[in-house]
Scaffold this motif. Structure first.
Motif, PDB file in Angstrom:
ATOM      1  N   LEU A 120      28.139 -37.705  13.018  1.00  0.00           N
ATOM      2  CA  LEU A 120      29.065 -36.571  13.056  1.00  0.00           C
ATOM      3  C   LEU A 120      29.520 -36.190  11.658  1.00  0.00           C
ATOM      4  O   LEU A 120      29.633 -34.999  11.337  1.00  0.00           O
ATOM      5  CB  LEU A 120      30.272 -36.910  13.933  1.00  0.00           C
ATOM      6  CG  LEU A 120      30.013 -37.133  15.429  1.00  0.00           C
ATOM      7  CD1 LEU A 120      31.316 -37.435  16.154  1.00  0.00           C
ATOM      8  CD2 LEU A 120      29.332 -35.923  16.057  1.00  0.00           C
ATOM      9  N   GLN A 121      29.768 -37.193  10.813  1.00  0.00           N
ATOM     10  CA  GLN A 121      30.219 -36.903   9.457  1.00  0.00           C
ATOM     11  C   GLN A 121      29.132 -36.218   8.645  1.00  0.00           C
ATOM     12  O   GLN A 121      29.388 -35.271   7.890  1.00  0.00           O
ATOM     13  CB  GLN A 121      30.663 -38.182   8.767  1.00  0.00           C
ATOM     14  CG  GLN A 121      31.377 -37.952   7.448  1.00  0.00           C
ATOM     15  CD  GLN A 121      32.694 -37.217   7.632  1.00  0.00           C
ATOM     16  OE1 GLN A 121      33.518 -37.606   8.468  1.00  0.00           O
ATOM     17  NE2 GLN A 121      32.897 -36.146   6.878  1.00  0.00           N
ATOM     18  N   LEU A 122      27.889 -36.676   8.799  1.00  0.00           N
ATOM     19  CA  LEU A 122      26.773 -36.055   8.086  1.00  0.00           C
ATOM     20  C   LEU A 122      26.609 -34.591   8.490  1.00  0.00           C
ATOM     21  O   LEU A 122      26.402 -33.715   7.645  1.00  0.00           O
ATOM     22  CB  LEU A 122      25.486 -36.826   8.364  1.00  0.00           C
ATOM     23  CG  LEU A 122      25.327 -38.190   7.694  1.00  0.00           C
ATOM     24  CD1 LEU A 122      24.145 -38.948   8.292  1.00  0.00           C
ATOM     25  CD2 LEU A 122      25.155 -38.032   6.189  1.00  0.00           C
ATOM     26  N   VAL A 123      26.686 -34.326   9.795  1.00  0.00           N
ATOM     27  CA  VAL A 123      26.555 -32.958  10.287  1.00  0.00           C
ATOM     28  C   VAL A 123      27.714 -32.096   9.803  1.00  0.00           C
ATOM     29  O   VAL A 123      27.524 -30.952   9.353  1.00  0.00           O
ATOM     30  CB  VAL A 123      26.479 -32.956  11.832  1.00  0.00           C
ATOM     31  CG1 VAL A 123      26.562 -31.528  12.366  1.00  0.00           C
ATOM     32  CG2 VAL A 123      25.191 -33.610  12.297  1.00  0.00           C
TER      33      VAL A 123
ATOM     34  N   LEU B  52      27.583 -28.727   7.300  1.00  0.00           N
ATOM     35  CA  LEU B  52      28.077 -27.425   7.747  1.00  0.00           C
ATOM     36  C   LEU B  52      29.376 -27.019   7.052  1.00  0.00           C
ATOM     37  O   LEU B  52      29.836 -25.882   7.219  1.00  0.00           O
ATOM     38  CB  LEU B  52      28.306 -27.441   9.266  1.00  0.00           C
ATOM     39  CG  LEU B  52      27.042 -27.591  10.127  1.00  0.00           C
ATOM     40  CD1 LEU B  52      27.430 -27.698  11.598  1.00  0.00           C
ATOM     41  CD2 LEU B  52      26.096 -26.417   9.924  1.00  0.00           C
ATOM     42  N   GLY B  53      29.983 -27.944   6.313  1.00  0.00           N
ATOM     43  CA  GLY B  53      31.232 -27.633   5.636  1.00  0.00           C
ATOM     44  C   GLY B  53      32.399 -27.496   6.593  1.00  0.00           C
ATOM     45  O   GLY B  53      33.286 -26.645   6.386  1.00  0.00           O
ATOM     46  N   VAL B  54      32.428 -28.316   7.634  1.00  0.00           N
ATOM     47  CA  VAL B  54      33.509 -28.261   8.623  1.00  0.00           C
ATOM     48  C   VAL B  54      34.082 -29.658   8.790  1.00  0.00           C
ATOM     49  O   VAL B  54      33.593 -30.639   8.225  1.00  0.00           O
ATOM     50  CB  VAL B  54      32.999 -27.731   9.984  1.00  0.00           C
ATOM     51  CG1 VAL B  54      32.437 -26.326   9.831  1.00  0.00           C
ATOM     52  CG2 VAL B  54      31.943 -28.667  10.578  1.00  0.00           C
ATOM     53  N   SER B  55      35.118 -29.751   9.606  1.00  0.00           N
ATOM     54  CA  SER B  55      35.717 -31.040   9.930  1.00  0.00           C
ATOM     55  C   SER B  55      35.036 -31.634  11.153  1.00  0.00           C
ATOM     56  O   SER B  55      34.565 -30.902  12.033  1.00  0.00           O
ATOM     57  CB  SER B  55      37.213 -30.867  10.198  1.00  0.00           C
ATOM     58  OG  SER B  55      37.780 -32.081  10.679  1.00  0.00           O
ATOM     59  N   VAL B  56      34.988 -32.968  11.209  1.00  0.00           N
ATOM     60  CA  VAL B  56      34.388 -33.633  12.368  1.00  0.00           C
ATOM     61  C   VAL B  56      35.068 -33.201  13.659  1.00  0.00           C
ATOM     62  O   VAL B  56      34.408 -33.016  14.684  1.00  0.00           O
ATOM     63  CB  VAL B  56      34.477 -35.172  12.193  1.00  0.00           C
ATOM     64  CG1 VAL B  56      34.120 -35.882  13.495  1.00  0.00           C
ATOM     65  CG2 VAL B  56      33.551 -35.633  11.077  1.00  0.00           C
ATOM     66  N   LYS B  57      36.381 -33.019  13.623  1.00  0.00           N
ATOM     67  CA  LYS B  57      37.107 -32.669  14.848  1.00  0.00           C
ATOM     68  C   LYS B  57      36.754 -31.281  15.372  1.00  0.00           C
ATOM     69  O   LYS B  57      37.062 -30.947  16.514  1.00  0.00           O
ATOM     70  CB  LYS B  57      38.616 -32.760  14.609  1.00  0.00           C
ATOM     71  CG  LYS B  57      39.164 -31.796  13.576  1.00  0.00           C
ATOM     72  CD  LYS B  57      40.656 -31.995  13.378  1.00  0.00           C
ATOM     73  CE  LYS B  57      41.204 -31.096  12.284  1.00  0.00           C
ATOM     74  NZ  LYS B  57      40.989 -29.655  12.543  1.00  0.00           N
ATOM     75  N   ASP B  58      36.087 -30.478  14.541  1.00  0.00           N
ATOM     76  CA  ASP B  58      35.672 -29.145  14.988  1.00  0.00           C
ATOM     77  C   ASP B  58      34.378 -29.171  15.799  1.00  0.00           C
ATOM     78  O   ASP B  58      34.030 -28.185  16.448  1.00  0.00           O
ATOM     79  CB  ASP B  58      35.484 -28.211  13.787  1.00  0.00           C
ATOM     80  CG  ASP B  58      36.796 -27.897  13.089  1.00  0.00           C
ATOM     81  OD1 ASP B  58      37.839 -27.899  13.768  1.00  0.00           O
ATOM     82  OD2 ASP B  58      36.769 -27.674  11.860  1.00  0.00           O
ATOM     83  N   ILE B  59      33.657 -30.297  15.756  1.00  0.00           N
ATOM     84  CA  ILE B  59      32.383 -30.395  16.472  1.00  0.00           C
ATOM     85  C   ILE B  59      32.648 -30.652  17.949  1.00  0.00           C
ATOM     86  O   ILE B  59      33.308 -31.622  18.308  1.00  0.00           O
ATOM     87  CB  ILE B  59      31.497 -31.513  15.891  1.00  0.00           C
ATOM     88  CG1 ILE B  59      31.194 -31.240  14.416  1.00  0.00           C
ATOM     89  CG2 ILE B  59      30.201 -31.628  16.681  1.00  0.00           C
ATOM     90  CD1 ILE B  59      30.388 -32.336  13.731  1.00  0.00           C
ATOM     91  N   VAL B  60      32.114 -29.781  18.786  1.00  0.00           N
ATOM     92  CA  VAL B  60      32.315 -29.877  20.234  1.00  0.00           C
ATOM     93  C   VAL B  60      31.094 -30.495  20.914  1.00  0.00           C
ATOM     94  O   VAL B  60      31.218 -31.284  21.852  1.00  0.00           O
ATOM     95  CB  VAL B  60      32.599 -28.479  20.831  1.00  0.00           C
ATOM     96  CG1 VAL B  60      32.751 -28.557  22.353  1.00  0.00           C
ATOM     97  CG2 VAL B  60      33.849 -27.888  20.203  1.00  0.00           C
ATOM     98  N   ASP B  61      29.910 -30.139  20.460  1.00  0.00           N
ATOM     99  CA  ASP B  61      28.673 -30.616  21.079  1.00  0.00           C
ATOM    100  C   ASP B  61      27.521 -30.317  20.131  1.00  0.00           C
ATOM    101  O   ASP B  61      27.680 -29.585  19.153  1.00  0.00           O
ATOM    102  CB  ASP B  61      28.448 -29.933  22.434  1.00  0.00           C
ATOM    103  CG  ASP B  61      27.525 -30.725  23.352  1.00  0.00           C
ATOM    104  OD1 ASP B  61      26.980 -31.747  22.894  1.00  0.00           O
ATOM    105  OD2 ASP B  61      27.331 -30.319  24.514  1.00  0.00           O
ATOM    106  N   PHE B  62      26.362 -30.876  20.439  1.00  0.00           N
ATOM    107  CA  PHE B  62      25.188 -30.579  19.621  1.00  0.00           C
ATOM    108  C   PHE B  62      23.916 -30.768  20.430  1.00  0.00           C
ATOM    109  O   PHE B  62      23.905 -31.413  21.473  1.00  0.00           O
ATOM    110  CB  PHE B  62      25.139 -31.452  18.359  1.00  0.00           C
ATOM    111  CG  PHE B  62      25.185 -32.940  18.599  1.00  0.00           C
ATOM    112  CD1 PHE B  62      24.203 -33.595  19.315  1.00  0.00           C
ATOM    113  CD2 PHE B  62      26.226 -33.698  18.086  1.00  0.00           C
ATOM    114  CE1 PHE B  62      24.230 -34.966  19.518  1.00  0.00           C
ATOM    115  CE2 PHE B  62      26.270 -35.077  18.292  1.00  0.00           C
ATOM    116  CZ  PHE B  62      25.277 -35.704  19.016  1.00  0.00           C
ATOM    117  N   GLU B  63      22.847 -30.159  19.938  1.00  0.00           N
ATOM    118  CA  GLU B  63      21.486 -30.406  20.409  1.00  0.00           C
ATOM    119  C   GLU B  63      20.659 -30.653  19.154  1.00  0.00           C
ATOM    120  O   GLU B  63      20.303 -29.719  18.440  1.00  0.00           O
ATOM    121  CB  GLU B  63      20.924 -29.222  21.196  1.00  0.00           C
ATOM    122  CG  GLU B  63      19.503 -29.487  21.711  1.00  0.00           C
ATOM    123  CD  GLU B  63      18.882 -28.269  22.376  1.00  0.00           C
ATOM    124  OE1 GLU B  63      17.769 -28.414  22.921  1.00  0.00           O
ATOM    125  OE2 GLU B  63      19.484 -27.181  22.345  1.00  0.00           O
TER     126      GLU B  63
END
Length: 341
Positions: free
Chosen positions: A176-179, A183-194
């Motif tokens: 999650l941190q690498l992604v 993307l230049g965002v916070s980990v807490k902003d990530i909701v889902d991924f494929e």
């Protein structure tokens, strides 16, 4: 994507004989790969790994000892409105992961001969060492959405853990941190991924005369590229038809998904384009003109063909052996497994 010929007409004279048709090239964008599982967290013997699953019918032994990157799409909470979700593409184009082979010294003769792959146990790639992660990552940065709060003396920090959300706690925090960093965002902003794994080795020309293309995913990105290039360079002057390129997903798993070639997408697109171009005609004549359009249309299903392998020539019927760099291949099958008729 499509273009309309400069000489296209929807003239209903002569029972629709003057109506242009569709010239369609269909291809697929997907290739067999290792997809990161919905719950990605996995560790073993002090190693941080990722849970992956096989997509399509791949030659999975070729994925061993390769430098693997990560690509795909990520769903993010919008910074200006947490109630809205946006989709962004991501590519970590470096050797982040590796599916390592077992050393020859630890394999029996029978195991070396068979090279049987257990998809669940043997294909899990290594991301990092747990000890290195513990030494490298500062508290609260990775993995738990920890929050640092000022202590009573304003000098000490205390760490509190946010409530689990039912998704984040099952993901590998380092992933999650690498992604998020990419993307230049916070980990807490990530909701889902494929996310998918891919070999980061670049394509190259090979052979003594540079006559071969050495690359992964030629099936079927080569056809997709050529189809889009043909459409972009197509001269519409004097063209009486509609030229259309349709590139589908999920061919490697049967094409029966909502965005596969077996879905209504193609038929719906043709009908909607026809309706727009036939606007102004009466409802009764529109149906007739649409049928006339379909009768004057054709579709090419464009994919890769397997050339005869010099080391395995017996795998081809001796009178039907496609050759490399020897032109197009028209596929036929008595059981109607191809589009050719």
């Amino acid at each position: 994507a499509f273009t309309v010929g400069a000489s296209y007409t929807n003239n209903s004279a002569n029972g629709g004989a003057s109506v242009g048709g569709f010239k369609i090239i269909g291809g697929h964008t997907d290739s067999p790969n290792l997809k990161i599982k919905p719950r990605s967290k996995r560790t073993a013997s002090g190693c941080i790994q990722l849970g992956v699953e096989c997509y399509g019918g791949g030659l999975w032994h070729t994925w061993f000892d390769r430098d693997l990157g990560i690509s795909g799409r990520v769903l993010l909470r919008r910074s200006d409105d947490n109630h809205k979700i946006e989709q962004r593409l991501v590519r970590l184009d470096r050797a982040i992961l590796r599916v390592s082979n077992l050393a020859i010294h630890l394999q029996s003769v029978e195991e070396r001969k068979a090279f049987a792959v257990n998809k669940e146990d043997h294909l899990s790639p290594i991301l990092a060492m747990e000890a290195q992660k513990a030494l490298s990552m500062p508290t609260g940065v990775v993995g738990s959405d920890d929050k640092e709060e000022d202590g009573a003396d304003n000098n000490k920090k205390t760490t509190t853990k946010t409530k689990d959300d039912g998704w984040t706690e099952y993901q590998e925090p380092l992933l999650l941190q690498l992604v998020a960093d990419e993307l230049g965002v916070s980990v807490k902003d990530i909701v889902d991924f494929e996310l998918n794994l891919y070999d980061v080795q670049k394509a190259s020309l090979g052979g003594a005369y540079s006559e071969f293309i050495h690359s992964g995913r030629l099936d079927n990105l080569a056809s997709c590229f050529l189809a889009v290039q043909a459409l972009a360079e197509h001269d519409v002057e004097g063209d009486t038809d509609i030229s259309l390129v349709a590139l589908f997903d999920h061919e490697e798993v049967g094409s029966s998904s909502a965005v596969g070639a077996g879905s209504p997408i193609m038929a719906d697109a043709v009908k909607r384009i026809s309706s727009a171009l036939l606007a102004g005609s009466s409802s009764s004549s529109t149906d007739d003109l649409y049928q006339a359009t379909i009768s004057k249309s054709f579709c090419l299903s464009v994919d890769q063909a397997h050339a005869v392998h010099p080391n395995y020539a017996s795998k081809h019927e001796k009178n039907h052996q496609p050759k490399m760099n020897d032109g197009m291949v028209i596929k036929r099958n008595a059981n109607q497994r191809y589009a050719t008729n």
